[in-house]
Design an enzyme around this catalytic site. Structure first.
Site, mmCIF file in Angstrom:
data_model
loop_
_atom_site.group_PDB
_atom_site.id
_atom_site.type_symbol
_atom_site.label_atom_id
_atom_site.label_comp_id
_atom_site.label_asym_id
_atom_site.label_seq_id
_atom_site.Cartn_x
_atom_site.Cartn_y
_atom_site.Cartn_z
ATOM 1 N N GLY A 210 0.828 -1.211 0.000
ATOM 2 C CA GLY A 210 0.000 0.000 0.000
ATOM 3 C C GLY A 210 0.852 1.246 0.000
ATOM 4 N N ASN A 211 0.261 2.377 0.300
ATOM 5 C CA ASN A 211 1.029 3.620 0.417
ATOM 6 C C ASN A 211 0.385 4.510 1.472
ATOM 7 O OD1 ASN A 211 -0.913 5.511 -0.901
ATOM 8 N ND2 ASN A 211 -0.584 4.116 -2.628
ATOM 9 N N HIS A 212 0.975 5.705 1.684
ATOM 10 C CA HIS A 212 0.576 6.544 2.823
ATOM 11 C C HIS A 212 -0.611 7.462 2.554
ATOM 12 C CE1 HIS A 212 4.019 5.281 5.077
ATOM 13 N NE2 HIS A 212 4.823 5.608 4.090
ATOM 14 N N SER A 213 -1.266 7.354 1.412
ATOM 15 C CA SER A 213 -2.354 8.294 1.129
ATOM 16 C C SER A 213 -3.505 8.112 2.123
ATOM 17 C CB SER A 213 -2.869 8.079 -0.301
ATOM 18 O OG SER A 213 -4.023 8.845 -0.506
ATOM 19 N N ALA A 278 -3.552 7.806 -5.002
ATOM 20 C CA ALA A 278 -2.191 7.275 -5.091
ATOM 21 C C ALA A 278 -2.339 5.789 -5.436
ATOM 22 C CB ALA A 278 -1.465 7.469 -3.768
#
Ligand code: PMT
Length: 399
Positions: A210-213, A278
């Site tokens: 995943g990512n930090h969005s 993102a």
């Protein structure tokens, strides 16, 4: 939009009455004047003291006061620019549509000429009952605006439809009405598709890439677009953010593939598309059906490219004004310009992780807007203000 508006609230006897002080506070913060009338049974759920302190006005529930004076229901009704009945119980709803007038609140309602908003709240079986459904239809037939109950946990412990809409939704529904009424709606009759948040790509049933969005940027855009009258389709990855405008259709997805599928259900019918999500660029080639055990020192996962949603939007572009985002860490402008061209965009919003307070998670962002022949830089601002700047820019372009 609510500045100077006179909002009369009728609170009836349901557990959701405990949330009404938050709505009163929100109306006041937005510059409205608020008066509150309680039904006799509402007094068991929320106090006059709380509501009068927050509204800065006397709160009444009966025709007569202890000193023998009376509360003029006609004057109260005439005072209001909008009447909001929240929570509205099945009992009060039934009385409203049948013309029963056995308390001050109902007399106020029947005397009102202003727009009426009703936020039903009751247990799921009561909400699903044919008589409630018929009464809601009747109320709509009178021209009243229903703020639909929501799905969730109910006071009874049951889970289902019947929860009152959240206080911010009540306030937004009224605000939205005044925005429409004033015709200050640059995006009226416009459909806007917005992607927001991260995508999660499953590795196994437990883990994902995943990512930090957080979704904050995309949700701020959706709220601002709705405030300007747009019909918004918000396709969001996992996010704790909430929407308050009823004109936002929120579609929740998890992976890039799911986002792709949802986007292209709506893309051909929208006027504007903004890709602020993102999206993961790679996803595991295979998802293990069982939790991967840590047997070895190393683990290799083969990744394959996800579909580039924005690029496909660019390829299929017809009437849409297409806006992309670029999140960069170096050679920012060069990379953003390349994306603008490669993905056939009308404009791109560049944010750089080099700028303090910009990008993921936080409440602020610092952007540059690039089009094929212009560039505009903005200061660090809240994501709500950034959303306004972006939509102001789009507004000028599509005029
Ligand atoms: O959600 P927040 O915490 O508020 O953070 C906001 C944000 C930093 C996520 C947002 O401002 C932002 O920059 N969004 C784009 C992030 C990104 O993925 O940028 P990118 O440069 O990798 O992608 C370029 C564009 O292509 C983006 O519009 C992206 O949505 C789109 N894309 C990317 C890959 C892919 N497979 N499909 C896409 O549509």
């Amino acid at each position: 939009m609510l500045r100077g508006k006179k909002i009369l609230m009728i609170v009836t006897g349901g557990i959701a009455a405990y949330k009404i002080p938050f709505a009163v506070r929100d109306f006041i913060r937005k510059g409205a004047e608020v008066k509150v009338v309680l039904t006799p049974s509402a007094e068991a759920f929320v106090t006059k003291l709380t509501l009068s302190t927050l509204s800065k006005n006397e709160v009444v529930s009966d025709f007569y006061n202890a000193d023998g004076s009376w509360n003029n229901h006609i004057e109260l009704a005439k005072w209001a620019d909008a009447l909001l009945i929240a929570p509205c119980t099945a009992n009060t709803l039934a009385k409203m549509v049948s013309g029963t007038c056995d308390n001050l609140a109902l007399a106020v309602y029947m005397s009102a000429h202003c727009p009426v908003f009703i936020a039903p709240a009751m247990d799921l079986d009561m909400y699903a009952h044919p008589s409630t459904k018929a009464n809601i239809e009747k109320a709509e037939g009178f021209g009243h605006r229903i703020i639909p109950a929501q799905y969730g946990e109910l006071a009874s412990g049951l889970v289902g439809m019947g929860r009152m809409a959240e206080p911010e939704t009540l306030v937004s529904a009224v605000e939205e009405f005044f925005i429409h009424q004033n015709g200050e709606q640059a995006f009226l009759n416009k459909k806007i598709l917005i992607t927001a948040g991260p995508t999660y790509e499953a590795i196994d049933p437990v883990r994902f890439i995943g990512n930090h969005s957080s979704g904050k940027m995309g949700y701020a855009l959706a709220e601002e677009a709705a405030r300007r009258g747009a019909e918004v389709i918000l396709i969001s990855g996992v996010s704790a953010e909430k929407v308050s405008y009823p004109s936002i259709q929120l579609i929740k997805i998890t992976s890039a593939k799911e986002m792709y599928d949802e986007v292209f259900k709506y893309y051909d019918k929208v006027d504007i598309a903004i890709a602020s999500a993102a999206v993961a660029d790679y996803t595991p080639k295979e998802v293990s059906p069982e939790k991967i055990k840590k047997n070895d020192d190393r683990l290799s996962i083969e990744l394959i490219k996800t579909p580039d949603i924005l690029k496909t939007m660019g390829e299929k572009k017809e009437q849409q004004f297409l806006v992309g985002f670029a999140l960069e860490t170096h050679n920012e402008e060069e990379h953003a310009k390349a994306k603008l061209q490669k993905k056939n965009l009308d404009m791109i919003v560049l944010n750089s992780l080099k700028d303090k307070g910009a990008g993921f998670k936080g409440d602020t962002n610092k952007i540059q807007i690039l089009t094929p022949n212009e560039k505009k830089s903005f200061d660090l601002k809240t994501k709500q203000e950034v959303a306004r700047d972006i939509l102001d820019f789009i507004q000028l372009k599509i005029q």
